[in-house]
Design a protein around this motif. Structure first.
Motif, short mmCIF file in Angstrom:
data_model
loop_
_atom_site.label_atom_id
_atom_site.label_comp_id
_atom_site.label_asym_id
_atom_site.label_seq_id
_atom_site.Cartn_x
_atom_site.Cartn_y
_atom_site.Cartn_z
N LEU A 27 0.78 -1.23 0.00
CA LEU A 27 0.00 0.00 0.00
C LEU A 27 0.82 1.29 0.00
CD1 LEU A 27 -2.81 -1.03 2.49
CD2 LEU A 27 -2.84 -1.10 0.00
N ILE A 28 2.02 1.24 0.46
CA ILE A 28 2.80 2.48 0.56
C ILE A 28 3.69 2.61 -0.68
CG2 ILE A 28 4.56 3.70 1.88
CD1 ILE A 28 3.37 2.44 4.38
N PRO A 29 3.58 3.75 -1.37
CA PRO A 29 4.42 3.93 -2.55
C PRO A 29 5.90 4.16 -2.17
CG PRO A 29 3.11 5.88 -2.13
CD PRO A 29 2.68 4.84 -1.14
N ASN A 30 6.77 3.93 -3.11
CA ASN A 30 8.22 4.13 -2.97
C ASN A 30 8.86 3.20 -1.95
OD1 ASN A 30 8.00 6.23 -4.83
ND2 ASN A 30 7.65 7.72 -3.21
N VAL A 31 8.29 2.03 -1.76
CA VAL A 31 8.89 1.01 -0.90
C VAL A 31 9.62 0.02 -1.79
CG1 VAL A 31 8.40 -0.89 0.68
CG2 VAL A 31 7.19 1.25 0.92
N ASP A 32 10.85 -0.28 -1.43
CA ASP A 32 11.64 -1.26 -2.19
C ASP A 32 11.02 -2.64 -2.01
OD1 ASP A 32 13.57 -2.61 -3.58
OD2 ASP A 32 15.15 -2.32 -2.09
N LYS A 33 10.44 -3.16 -3.09
CA LYS A 33 9.71 -4.44 -3.03
C LYS A 33 10.64 -5.60 -2.69
CE LYS A 33 5.91 -2.48 -4.54
NZ LYS A 33 4.82 -2.17 -3.67
N ASN A 34 11.84 -5.62 -3.27
CA ASN A 34 12.77 -6.71 -2.99
C ASN A 34 13.21 -6.71 -1.54
OD1 ASN A 34 12.72 -7.70 -5.63
ND2 ASN A 34 14.33 -6.28 -6.27
N LYS A 35 13.47 -5.53 -1.00
CA LYS A 35 13.87 -5.42 0.39
C LYS A 35 12.74 -5.88 1.31
CE LYS A 35 16.10 -2.04 3.38
NZ LYS A 35 16.48 -0.63 3.53
N ALA A 36 11.50 -5.52 0.97
CA ALA A 36 10.35 -5.94 1.77
C ALA A 36 10.17 -7.45 1.72
CB ALA A 36 9.09 -5.24 1.29
N ASN A 37 10.34 -8.05 0.54
CA ASN A 37 10.22 -9.51 0.42
C ASN A 37 11.30 -10.22 1.22
OD1 ASN A 37 7.97 -9.39 -1.21
ND2 ASN A 37 9.16 -9.34 -3.10
N GLU A 38 12.52 -9.71 1.19
CA GLU A 38 13.60 -10.30 1.98
C GLU A 38 13.30 -10.19 3.47
OE1 GLU A 38 17.27 -8.47 0.87
OE2 GLU A 38 17.11 -9.15 -1.22
N LEU A 39 12.74 -9.07 3.87
CA LEU A 39 12.40 -8.87 5.27
C LEU A 39 11.29 -9.83 5.71
CD1 LEU A 39 13.01 -7.27 7.80
CD2 LEU A 39 11.40 -5.54 7.01
N MET A 40 10.31 -10.06 4.84
CA MET A 40 9.25 -11.02 5.18
C MET A 40 9.83 -12.43 5.32
SD MET A 40 5.83 -9.77 3.18
CE MET A 40 6.53 -9.31 1.61
N ASN A 41 10.77 -12.80 4.46
CA ASN A 41 11.43 -14.10 4.59
C ASN A 41 12.20 -14.19 5.90
OD1 ASN A 41 10.53 -15.24 2.20
ND2 ASN A 41 12.22 -14.40 1.01
N GLU A 42 12.86 -13.11 6.28
CA GLU A 42 13.61 -13.08 7.53
C GLU A 42 12.67 -13.24 8.72
OE1 GLU A 42 16.73 -12.85 10.19
OE2 GLU A 42 16.79 -13.11 8.02
N ILE A 43 11.50 -12.62 8.67
CA ILE A 43 10.52 -12.74 9.76
C ILE A 43 10.08 -14.20 9.91
CG2 ILE A 43 8.17 -12.13 10.47
CD1 ILE A 43 8.71 -9.35 9.20
N LEU A 44 9.85 -14.87 8.79
CA LEU A 44 9.45 -16.28 8.85
C LEU A 44 10.58 -17.16 9.40
CD1 LEU A 44 7.50 -16.62 5.50
CD2 LEU A 44 6.57 -16.42 7.81
N LYS A 45 11.81 -16.86 9.04
CA LYS A 45 12.95 -17.62 9.57
C LYS A 45 13.09 -17.41 11.08
CE LYS A 45 15.66 -17.53 5.33
NZ LYS A 45 16.85 -16.98 4.67
N VAL A 46 12.90 -16.18 11.52
CA VAL A 46 12.98 -15.88 12.96
C VAL A 46 11.89 -16.65 13.71
CG1 VAL A 46 12.59 -14.05 14.67
CG2 VAL A 46 14.10 -13.65 12.73
N ARG A 47 10.68 -16.66 13.16
CA ARG A 47 9.58 -17.38 13.79
C ARG A 47 9.91 -18.86 13.92
NH1 ARG A 47 6.47 -21.13 12.38
NH2 ARG A 47 4.49 -21.47 13.38
N ASN A 48 10.37 -19.46 12.84
CA ASN A 48 10.70 -20.88 12.88
C ASN A 48 11.83 -21.18 13.87
OD1 ASN A 48 8.76 -21.46 10.98
ND2 ASN A 48 10.17 -21.37 9.26
N ASP A 49 12.83 -20.32 13.91
CA ASP A 49 13.96 -20.51 14.81
C ASP A 49 13.52 -20.47 16.27
OD1 ASP A 49 16.71 -20.68 15.68
OD2 ASP A 49 16.63 -18.52 16.03
N PHE A 50 12.71 -19.48 16.62
CA PHE A 50 12.32 -19.35 18.02
C PHE A 50 11.30 -20.40 18.45
CE2 PHE A 50 14.45 -15.30 17.57
CZ PHE A 50 15.11 -15.21 18.78
N ILE A 51 10.43 -20.81 17.55
CA ILE A 51 9.51 -21.91 17.88
C ILE A 51 10.31 -23.20 18.11
CG2 ILE A 51 7.67 -23.38 16.96
CD1 ILE A 51 6.64 -20.70 17.90
N CYS A 52 11.31 -23.43 17.29
CA CYS A 52 12.16 -24.61 17.45
C CYS A 52 12.91 -24.55 18.78
CB CYS A 52 13.13 -24.70 16.28
SG CYS A 52 14.16 -26.16 16.31
#
Length: 89
Positions: free
Chosen positions: A28-53
Protein backbone atom coordinates in the motif's frame (compact mmCIF):
# COMPACT_ATOMS: atom_id res chain seq x y z
CA UNK A 1 3.68 -27.71 29.05
CA UNK A 2 0.99 -25.05 29.08
CA UNK A 3 3.53 -22.27 29.42
CA UNK A 4 5.39 -23.53 26.35
CA UNK A 5 2.14 -23.51 24.42
CA UNK A 6 1.38 -19.95 25.48
CA UNK A 7 4.92 -18.85 24.65
CA UNK A 8 4.61 -20.37 21.17
CA UNK A 9 1.31 -18.56 20.67
CA UNK A 10 2.93 -15.27 21.71
CA UNK A 11 5.85 -15.77 19.32
CA UNK A 12 3.41 -16.60 16.52
CA UNK A 13 1.27 -13.56 17.29
CA UNK A 14 4.20 -11.13 17.34
CA UNK A 15 5.77 -12.46 14.15
CA UNK A 16 2.40 -12.51 12.38
CA UNK A 17 1.89 -8.84 13.25
CA UNK A 18 5.36 -7.95 11.97
CA UNK A 19 4.73 -9.91 8.78
CA UNK A 20 1.39 -8.16 8.26
CA UNK A 21 2.97 -4.74 8.82
CA UNK A 22 5.66 -5.52 6.29
CA UNK A 23 3.10 -6.81 3.80
CA UNK A 24 0.97 -3.69 4.18
CA UNK A 25 4.01 -1.50 3.63
CA UNK A 26 4.89 -3.55 0.56
CA UNK A 27 1.42 -3.38 -0.98
CA UNK A 28 0.00 0.00 0.00
CA UNK A 29 2.80 2.48 0.56
CA UNK A 30 4.42 3.93 -2.55
CA UNK A 31 8.22 4.13 -2.97
CA UNK A 32 8.89 1.01 -0.90
CA UNK A 33 11.64 -1.26 -2.19
CA UNK A 34 9.71 -4.44 -3.03
CA UNK A 35 12.77 -6.71 -2.99
CA UNK A 36 13.87 -5.42 0.39
CA UNK A 37 10.35 -5.94 1.77
CA UNK A 38 10.22 -9.51 0.42
CA UNK A 39 13.60 -10.30 1.98
CA UNK A 40 12.40 -8.87 5.27
CA UNK A 41 9.25 -11.02 5.18
CA UNK A 42 11.43 -14.10 4.59
CA UNK A 43 13.61 -13.08 7.53
CA UNK A 44 10.52 -12.74 9.76
CA UNK A 45 9.45 -16.28 8.85
CA UNK A 46 12.95 -17.62 9.57
CA UNK A 47 12.98 -15.88 12.96
CA UNK A 48 9.58 -17.38 13.79
CA UNK A 49 10.70 -20.88 12.88
CA UNK A 50 13.96 -20.51 14.81
CA UNK A 51 12.32 -19.35 18.02
CA UNK A 52 9.51 -21.91 17.88
CA UNK A 53 12.16 -24.61 17.45
CA UNK A 54 14.10 -23.22 20.42
CA UNK A 55 10.98 -23.42 22.59
CA UNK A 56 10.43 -27.05 21.60
CA UNK A 57 13.98 -28.05 22.51
CA UNK A 58 14.61 -26.58 25.94
CA UNK A 59 18.06 -27.25 27.38
CA UNK A 60 17.77 -29.58 30.38
CA UNK A 61 19.24 -28.49 33.68
CA UNK A 62 19.32 -24.74 33.21
CA UNK A 63 15.76 -24.00 32.19
CA UNK A 64 15.57 -20.62 33.92
CA UNK A 65 18.74 -19.37 32.22
CA UNK A 66 17.54 -20.78 28.91
CA UNK A 67 14.32 -18.79 29.00
CA UNK A 68 16.09 -15.60 30.14
CA UNK A 69 18.44 -15.89 27.18
CA UNK A 70 15.49 -16.73 24.93
CA UNK A 71 13.67 -13.58 26.03
CA UNK A 72 16.67 -11.29 25.51
CA UNK A 73 17.43 -12.82 22.10
CA UNK A 74 13.80 -12.60 21.00
CA UNK A 75 13.41 -8.99 22.12
CA UNK A 76 16.64 -7.99 20.36
CA UNK A 77 15.60 -9.69 17.13
CA UNK A 78 12.12 -8.13 17.21
CA UNK A 79 13.68 -4.69 17.77
CA UNK A 80 15.96 -5.30 14.79
CA UNK A 81 13.02 -6.33 12.60
CA UNK A 82 10.86 -3.36 13.60
CA UNK A 83 13.73 -0.99 12.80
CA UNK A 84 14.09 -2.65 9.41
CA UNK A 85 10.35 -2.26 8.72
CA UNK A 86 10.57 1.44 9.61
CA UNK A 87 13.48 1.86 7.19
CA UNK A 88 11.61 0.35 4.22
CA UNK A 89 10.36 3.78 3.21
Amino acid sequence: MASRRILKKNVNYITEELFAECLINNMLIPNVDKNKANELMNEILKVRNDFICRISHTEPGSVKLFYKKFQTDFNAKIKELTDAIENLK
